[in-house]
Design a protein around this motif. Structure first.
Motif, PDB file in Angstrom:
ATOM      1  N   ASP A 223       0.877  -1.171   0.000  1.00  0.00           N
ATOM      2  CA  ASP A 223       0.000   0.000   0.000  1.00  0.00           C
ATOM      3  C   ASP A 223       0.908   1.212   0.000  1.00  0.00           C
ATOM      4  O   ASP A 223       1.923   1.237   0.720  1.00  0.00           O
ATOM      5  CB  ASP A 223      -0.876   0.048   1.259  1.00  0.00           C
ATOM      6  CG  ASP A 223      -2.001  -0.968   1.234  1.00  0.00           C
ATOM      7  OD1 ASP A 223      -2.940  -0.766   0.453  1.00  0.00           O
ATOM      8  OD2 ASP A 223      -1.932  -1.946   1.997  1.00  0.00           O
ATOM      9  N   ASP A 225       0.686   5.293   0.718  1.00  0.00           N
ATOM     10  CA  ASP A 225      -0.078   6.470   1.126  1.00  0.00           C
ATOM     11  C   ASP A 225       0.530   7.673   0.423  1.00  0.00           C
ATOM     12  O   ASP A 225       1.710   7.985   0.607  1.00  0.00           O
ATOM     13  CB  ASP A 225       0.008   6.666   2.641  1.00  0.00           C
ATOM     14  CG  ASP A 225      -0.402   5.416   3.406  1.00  0.00           C
ATOM     15  OD1 ASP A 225      -1.490   4.897   3.110  1.00  0.00           O
ATOM     16  OD2 ASP A 225       0.368   4.968   4.280  1.00  0.00           O
ATOM     17  N   ARG A 239       4.292   0.983   2.033  1.00  0.00           N
ATOM     18  CA  ARG A 239       4.204  -0.027   3.099  1.00  0.00           C
ATOM     19  C   ARG A 239       4.046  -1.421   2.489  1.00  0.00           C
ATOM     20  O   ARG A 239       3.047  -1.693   1.835  1.00  0.00           O
ATOM     21  CB  ARG A 239       3.008   0.274   4.007  1.00  0.00           C
ATOM     22  CG  ARG A 239       3.116   1.599   4.733  1.00  0.00           C
ATOM     23  CD  ARG A 239       1.933   1.859   5.660  1.00  0.00           C
ATOM     24  NE  ARG A 239       0.740   2.288   4.952  1.00  0.00           N
ATOM     25  CZ  ARG A 239      -0.374   1.578   4.830  1.00  0.00           C
ATOM     26  NH1 ARG A 239      -0.458   0.355   5.353  1.00  0.00           N
ATOM     27  NH2 ARG A 239      -1.425   2.055   4.188  1.00  0.00           N
ATOM     28  N   ILE A 276      -5.451  12.704   0.024  1.00  0.00           N
ATOM     29  CA  ILE A 276      -4.798  11.441   0.382  1.00  0.00           C
ATOM     30  C   ILE A 276      -5.393  10.310  -0.445  1.00  0.00           C
ATOM     31  O   ILE A 276      -6.615  10.148  -0.488  1.00  0.00           O
ATOM     32  CB  ILE A 276      -4.979  11.084   1.872  1.00  0.00           C
ATOM     33  CG1 ILE A 276      -4.546  12.229   2.779  1.00  0.00           C
ATOM     34  CG2 ILE A 276      -4.179   9.828   2.214  1.00  0.00           C
ATOM     35  CD1 ILE A 276      -4.775  11.954   4.254  1.00  0.00           C
ATOM     36  N   HIS A 277      -4.536   9.530  -1.075  1.00  0.00           N
ATOM     37  CA  HIS A 277      -4.980   8.351  -1.815  1.00  0.00           C
ATOM     38  C   HIS A 277      -4.136   7.144  -1.423  1.00  0.00           C
ATOM     39  O   HIS A 277      -2.991   7.280  -0.982  1.00  0.00           O
ATOM     40  CB  HIS A 277      -4.880   8.572  -3.320  1.00  0.00           C
ATOM     41  CG  HIS A 277      -5.926   9.476  -3.865  1.00  0.00           C
ATOM     42  ND1 HIS A 277      -7.170   9.034  -4.240  1.00  0.00           N
ATOM     43  CD2 HIS A 277      -5.921  10.826  -4.086  1.00  0.00           C
ATOM     44  CE1 HIS A 277      -7.888  10.053  -4.684  1.00  0.00           C
ATOM     45  NE2 HIS A 277      -7.150  11.149  -4.594  1.00  0.00           N
ATOM     46  N   ASP A 278      -4.733   5.975  -1.610  1.00  0.00           N
ATOM     47  CA  ASP A 278      -4.057   4.696  -1.377  1.00  0.00           C
ATOM     48  C   ASP A 278      -3.805   4.043  -2.724  1.00  0.00           C
ATOM     49  O   ASP A 278      -4.743   3.779  -3.480  1.00  0.00           O
ATOM     50  CB  ASP A 278      -4.949   3.802  -0.506  1.00  0.00           C
ATOM     51  CG  ASP A 278      -4.459   2.366  -0.436  1.00  0.00           C
ATOM     52  OD1 ASP A 278      -3.232   2.159  -0.460  1.00  0.00           O
ATOM     53  OD2 ASP A 278      -5.311   1.453  -0.346  1.00  0.00           O
ATOM     54  N   PRO A 298      -8.145   7.264   1.506  1.00  0.00           N
ATOM     55  CA  PRO A 298      -6.958   6.713   2.182  1.00  0.00           C
ATOM     56  C   PRO A 298      -7.090   5.215   2.417  1.00  0.00           C
ATOM     57  O   PRO A 298      -8.191   4.667   2.465  1.00  0.00           O
ATOM     58  CB  PRO A 298      -6.933   7.471   3.517  1.00  0.00           C
ATOM     59  CG  PRO A 298      -7.782   8.665   3.321  1.00  0.00           C
ATOM     60  CD  PRO A 298      -8.810   8.294   2.310  1.00  0.00           C
ATOM     61  N   SER A 299      -5.960   4.568   2.617  1.00  0.00           N
ATOM     62  CA  SER A 299      -5.951   3.144   2.947  1.00  0.00           C
ATOM     63  C   SER A 299      -6.586   2.917   4.314  1.00  0.00           C
ATOM     64  O   SER A 299      -6.452   3.741   5.229  1.00  0.00           O
ATOM     65  CB  SER A 299      -4.511   2.637   2.970  1.00  0.00           C
ATOM     66  OG  SER A 299      -4.430   1.361   3.555  1.00  0.00           O
ATOM     67  N   ILE A 302      -3.853   3.100   6.941  1.00  0.00           N
ATOM     68  CA  ILE A 302      -2.979   4.271   7.013  1.00  0.00           C
ATOM     69  C   ILE A 302      -2.533   4.543   8.443  1.00  0.00           C
ATOM     70  O   ILE A 302      -1.540   5.232   8.687  1.00  0.00           O
ATOM     71  CB  ILE A 302      -3.677   5.518   6.420  1.00  0.00           C
ATOM     72  CG1 ILE A 302      -2.666   6.643   6.186  1.00  0.00           C
ATOM     73  CG2 ILE A 302      -4.841   5.965   7.297  1.00  0.00           C
ATOM     74  CD1 ILE A 302      -3.234   7.854   5.479  1.00  0.00           C
ATOM     75  N   THR A 305       1.119   4.092   9.094  1.00  0.00           N
ATOM     76  CA  THR A 305       1.980   5.231   8.772  1.00  0.00           C
ATOM     77  C   THR A 305       2.022   6.220   9.930  1.00  0.00           C
ATOM     78  O   THR A 305       3.089   6.711  10.309  1.00  0.00           O
ATOM     79  CB  THR A 305       1.477   5.906   7.486  1.00  0.00           C
ATOM     80  OG1 THR A 305       1.721   5.033   6.379  1.00  0.00           O
ATOM     81  CG2 THR A 305       2.179   7.223   7.231  1.00  0.00           C
ATOM     82  N   ALA A 312       0.646  11.786   8.144  1.00  0.00           N
ATOM     83  CA  ALA A 312       0.070  11.916   6.798  1.00  0.00           C
ATOM     84  C   ALA A 312      -1.205  12.758   6.796  1.00  0.00           C
ATOM     85  O   ALA A 312      -1.406  13.588   5.895  1.00  0.00           O
ATOM     86  CB  ALA A 312      -0.207  10.532   6.214  1.00  0.00           C
TER      87      ALA A 312
END
Length: 349
Positions: A223, A225, A239, A276-278, A298-299, A302, A305, A312
């Motif tokens: 993944d 971020d 990650r 924010i994108h995954d 987002p994931s 996240i 992170t 983030a």
């Protein structure tokens, strides 16, 4: 004195949401007032939130109206969506939120429509010279059979997925003689198909709309971020998943490998990602990381992170506010594993 932020977070009933919320409560940049919503339950997040509401599913017609009421009642300043449907709904109504002074941590709807169509995503990336997986787009049983044989089936495992599918929905793994690993295609939304079960009836079910056929990729899977402002990338955190399928969360290794980071940077720039994108990645036959899909939010993990001390969400909000962003450098790999108390922790090897 830290700046106070009133933030609405959706999908707070998820298993990793309490860790995310706990990390935000411990932020060294903002003092958060956190409002959480979920369509089912608050899970273990309730006691960590300042306020909680149950809402309809993000695809429900009443969802936007309910969120708007909460935003007004709680004087929300920022919204962080946690599911695809919610992110898309919020993006469609971004102007309405902006007009009442609410900043939404989502890309605009044009970007969302691009990245929720895998064929269009791969096409846009390829035009910018960004590596994408091998694939064929098919719309008939004949096309499908030609594509799987092109990729070596039945000796090699092949997968298919709908052009507009998200999060493993509608993904099929057609088992080849290469004995694919058990985790591949074993998710709740995915199906593994043995050779003897590949019938005309099944193919008619699969090919109701355009779908993609491609060789099965391999591990490691990742993944990423990504925080960016209209393609101007502010942060990339890669990650590697301990559990290749990602669910349930079994830990991540945050990578200091700049080649993977740069690849994700190029994806975000090419697609003009905002907020924010995954980015989901696997590894191709040449051993290179390769994009699978870009999620519109987002994931779900996240929190790993944030557990590593990489802010983030703070950086996304700082970006929206036009404020100075901290310089984040990942000098060495960081292992994040589930902790005994149900959260996450850094593990030093």
């Amino acid at each position: 004195m830290m700046t106070k932020i009133r933030l609405l977070i959706t999908c707070v009933g998820g298993s990793t949401a309490p860790t995310l919320i706990d990390c935000l409560n411990k932020s060294s940049i903002f003092s958060y007032y956190l409002v959480g919503v979920d369509s089912k339950s608050s899970g273990n997040s309730r006691e960590l939130l300042d306020s909680y509401y149950q809402v309809p599913n993000g695809s429900n017609n009443r969802y936007f109206e309910k969120i708007l009421d909460i935003v007004k009642n709680e004087k929300i300043e920022f919204i962080l969506p946690g599911s695809d449907e919610e992110a898309i709904c919020i993006s469609k109504n971004k102007k309405i939120f902006n007009d009442i002074g609410v900043k939404t941590i989502v890309s605009n709807i044009e970007v969302m429509e691009l990245i929720t169509n895998k064929y269009n995503t791969y096409t846009a990336l390829a035009k910018k010279g960004v590596r994408v997986p091998e694939y064929e787009i098919v719309s008939s049983i004949e096309d499908f059979r030609n594509a799987i044989y092109k990729y070596g089936y039945p000796d090699s495992t092949v997968i298919s997925k709908p052009v507009n599918g998200r999060g493993g929905r509608g993904l099929y793994v057609f088992e080849g003689n290469d004995n694919p690993p058990l985790w591949l295609g074993s998710g709740q939304r995915e199906k593994r198909i043995k050779k003897q079960d590949l019938t005309e009836e099944l193919l008619r079910l699969i090919i109701q709309d355009d779908c993609l056929v491609m060789p099965a990729l391999t591990t490691p899977s990742y993944d990423a971020d990504v925080v960016s402002a209209a393609g101007d990338v502010k942060l990339v955190v890669v990650r590697e998943r301990i559990n290749p399928a990602g669910i349930p969360f079994q830990g991540n290794k945050i990578h200091s490998d700049m080649s993977i980071t740069q690849y994700c940077h190029d994806i975000a720039t090419a697609l003009n990602l905002d907020s924010i994108h995954d980015i989901d990645l696997m590894t191709d036959q040449n051993g290179d990381p390769c994009v699978i899909e870009v999620n519109p939010r987002p994931s779900g993990s996240i929190a790993a992170t944030l557990t590593a001390g990489i802010p983030a969400v703070d950086i996304a909000i700082l970006t929206l506010c036009g404020m100075t962003i901290p310089d984040v450098r990942i000098g060495s790999d960081i292992m994040i594993l589930p902790s005994n108390n149900g959260g996450m922790e850094i593990v030093y090897e």
